[in-house]
Structures are given as structure tokens and as C-alpha cells.
Design a protein around this motif. Sequence first.
Motif, short mmCIF file in Angstrom:
data_model
loop_
_atom_site.label_atom_id
_atom_site.label_comp_id
_atom_site.label_asym_id
_atom_site.label_seq_id
_atom_site.Cartn_x
_atom_site.Cartn_y
_atom_site.Cartn_z
N CYS A 34 0.83 -1.21 0.00
CA CYS A 34 0.00 0.00 0.00
C CYS A 34 0.86 1.27 0.00
O CYS A 34 0.35 2.35 -0.28
CB CYS A 34 -0.95 0.00 1.20
SG CYS A 34 -0.14 -0.10 2.80
N CYS A 35 2.14 1.13 0.28
CA CYS A 35 3.08 2.26 0.30
C CYS A 35 3.90 2.34 -0.99
O CYS A 35 4.83 3.14 -1.09
CB CYS A 35 4.01 2.15 1.49
SG CYS A 35 3.16 2.04 3.07
N LYS A 36 3.57 1.48 -1.94
CA LYS A 36 4.30 1.41 -3.20
C LYS A 36 3.32 1.61 -4.36
O LYS A 36 2.24 1.05 -4.35
CB LYS A 36 4.96 0.05 -3.37
CG LYS A 36 5.91 -0.33 -2.26
CD LYS A 36 6.35 -1.75 -2.46
CE LYS A 36 7.12 -2.25 -1.27
NZ LYS A 36 7.45 -3.68 -1.44
N ARG A 59 7.78 21.32 2.76
CA ARG A 59 6.75 20.57 2.02
C ARG A 59 7.20 20.23 0.60
O ARG A 59 6.76 19.24 0.03
CB ARG A 59 5.43 21.32 2.01
CG ARG A 59 5.44 22.61 1.22
CD ARG A 59 4.21 23.46 1.42
NE ARG A 59 4.15 23.84 2.82
CZ ARG A 59 3.03 23.99 3.51
NH1 ARG A 59 1.88 23.86 2.92
NH2 ARG A 59 3.07 24.30 4.77
N ASP A 60 8.07 21.04 0.01
CA ASP A 60 8.56 20.78 -1.33
C ASP A 60 9.33 19.46 -1.44
O ASP A 60 9.41 18.87 -2.51
CB ASP A 60 9.46 21.91 -1.82
CG ASP A 60 8.73 23.24 -1.92
OD1 ASP A 60 7.49 23.22 -2.06
OD2 ASP A 60 9.39 24.28 -1.85
N VAL A 61 9.88 19.01 -0.33
CA VAL A 61 10.66 17.77 -0.31
C VAL A 61 9.75 16.55 -0.42
O VAL A 61 10.12 15.56 -1.04
CB VAL A 61 11.52 17.69 0.98
CG1 VAL A 61 12.21 16.35 1.11
CG2 VAL A 61 12.51 18.84 1.02
N PHE A 62 8.56 16.60 0.15
CA PHE A 62 7.72 15.41 0.22
C PHE A 62 6.34 15.56 -0.45
O PHE A 62 5.54 14.63 -0.41
CB PHE A 62 7.53 14.94 1.66
CG PHE A 62 6.92 15.96 2.59
CD1 PHE A 62 5.54 16.08 2.70
CD2 PHE A 62 7.72 16.78 3.36
CE1 PHE A 62 4.97 17.00 3.54
CE2 PHE A 62 7.16 17.71 4.23
CZ PHE A 62 5.77 17.83 4.31
N THR A 63 6.08 16.71 -1.09
CA THR A 63 4.79 16.86 -1.78
C THR A 63 4.96 17.33 -3.21
O THR A 63 5.96 17.94 -3.57
CB THR A 63 3.87 17.90 -1.08
OG1 THR A 63 4.46 19.20 -1.19
CG2 THR A 63 3.62 17.55 0.37
N ASN A 64 3.95 17.05 -3.99
CA ASN A 64 3.77 17.62 -5.32
C ASN A 64 2.54 18.50 -5.21
O ASN A 64 1.46 18.01 -4.87
CB ASN A 64 3.51 16.53 -6.36
CG ASN A 64 4.74 15.70 -6.63
OD1 ASN A 64 5.82 16.22 -6.80
ND2 ASN A 64 4.56 14.39 -6.66
N PHE A 74 -0.11 16.46 -2.91
CA PHE A 74 -0.05 15.01 -3.02
C PHE A 74 1.33 14.56 -2.56
O PHE A 74 2.33 15.22 -2.84
CB PHE A 74 -0.29 14.57 -4.47
CG PHE A 74 -1.67 14.89 -4.95
CD1 PHE A 74 -2.71 14.00 -4.72
CD2 PHE A 74 -1.94 16.09 -5.60
CE1 PHE A 74 -3.99 14.30 -5.14
CE2 PHE A 74 -3.22 16.39 -6.02
CZ PHE A 74 -4.25 15.50 -5.80
N LEU A 75 1.36 13.43 -1.89
CA LEU A 75 2.60 12.88 -1.39
C LEU A 75 3.50 12.46 -2.55
O LEU A 75 3.01 11.90 -3.55
CB LEU A 75 2.29 11.66 -0.52
CG LEU A 75 3.38 11.09 0.35
CD1 LEU A 75 3.91 12.14 1.32
CD2 LEU A 75 2.83 9.91 1.15
N LYS A 76 4.78 12.75 -2.46
CA LYS A 76 5.73 12.34 -3.49
C LYS A 76 6.08 10.86 -3.31
O LYS A 76 6.05 10.33 -2.21
CB LYS A 76 7.02 13.14 -3.39
CG LYS A 76 6.95 14.50 -4.01
CD LYS A 76 8.32 15.17 -4.01
CE LYS A 76 8.22 16.55 -4.62
NZ LYS A 76 9.50 17.25 -4.57
N PHE A 77 6.47 10.28 -4.42
CA PHE A 77 6.96 8.91 -4.41
C PHE A 77 8.34 8.89 -5.05
O PHE A 77 8.66 9.73 -5.89
CB PHE A 77 6.00 7.97 -5.17
CG PHE A 77 4.78 7.64 -4.35
CD1 PHE A 77 4.68 6.43 -3.70
CD2 PHE A 77 3.76 8.57 -4.21
CE1 PHE A 77 3.58 6.14 -2.92
CE2 PHE A 77 2.65 8.29 -3.43
CZ PHE A 77 2.56 7.07 -2.79
N VAL A 84 7.98 8.33 -0.29
CA VAL A 84 9.23 8.96 0.14
C VAL A 84 9.56 8.64 1.60
O VAL A 84 10.72 8.71 2.00
CB VAL A 84 9.24 10.49 -0.06
CG1 VAL A 84 9.19 10.84 -1.52
CG2 VAL A 84 8.13 11.16 0.71
N PHE A 85 8.57 8.25 2.39
CA PHE A 85 8.79 7.97 3.80
C PHE A 85 8.91 6.47 4.11
O PHE A 85 9.08 6.08 5.26
CB PHE A 85 7.67 8.57 4.65
CG PHE A 85 7.63 10.07 4.58
CD1 PHE A 85 8.72 10.84 4.96
CD2 PHE A 85 6.48 10.72 4.14
CE1 PHE A 85 8.68 12.23 4.89
CE2 PHE A 85 6.43 12.11 4.08
CZ PHE A 85 7.53 12.86 4.46
#
Length: 131
Positions: A34-36, A59-64, A74-77, A84-85
Motif C-alpha cells: 500500500c506504500c508502493k 513541504r517541497d521535499v515530500f509533496t507535489n 499530493f505525497l511524493k513517491f 518517500v517515507f
Amino acid sequence: AGLSLRGSWQREPGIYQVMQNTTSSEICRMCAECCKHYPFVRLSQDEVDALETFTGLSRDVFTNSKGEAVEEYFLKFKEDGDCVFLNEKNAKYSCSVYDARSGSCSEYPSTPSQNETCNANRKMCLSRRAI
């Protein structure tokens, strides 16, 4: 803090059945599907603020962002499709922001379709581990 148990598990012949939006820490640590490759994890402004506070990251590090005119995140992947986490060590997965994770993450699986997908992933994961 590690993953915790929520609810109870019912064993059926050959598979684990999700009961009342439950997670099993050991199975989740082995699976983490679910995290992939989860295409859109929407984050509210409060969730973004909580993650910034928890991680100390911008937030720029972990969001789009959807754009400046619309404050929707939205959470980055990662390039491999993992959140990312999401961390992996010795074939076990963990969430580096577990205590501050979004509602989408903490409530997963929350729909019949998500329960079905989660059960199938767990079954697949358990069968791979048995080999």
C-alpha cells in the motif's frame, strides 16, 4: 514507534481476513504494497503542516503541489514507486513518519475494494515468505 495492531484478525483457510479496518504489524512490515505505486495520496494543509513539523522538512521535499492557485498537495513517491517515507531494511518495511502519517495512510484499507486489494497483497506476501 512501530506499526501497531488495530482490531482483530480472523484466520481463514490459507489466508488472513481483514476485520474492521485492521492492520497486522508483522504482515504490513513484510508487505508494504500500500506504500508502493499508490498513485495519489492527497494531503490536507493540516497534514502537510504536521509532516513539516514532524520531519523538519519543507513541504517541497515530500509533496507535489497541484499548483499555486489551488492549495492541494499530493505525497511524493521515489523513482521506484515507493513512498518517500517508506524505509526498507532486511526485507522489513517501516514508515519514517508513522506517528504523523496522513489520514489516507492511517485509515487504509477503508473501502471494500481496498480491503480486497490488501488481502490479496497479504496472501501473496505470505505465500512468497513460505517458499
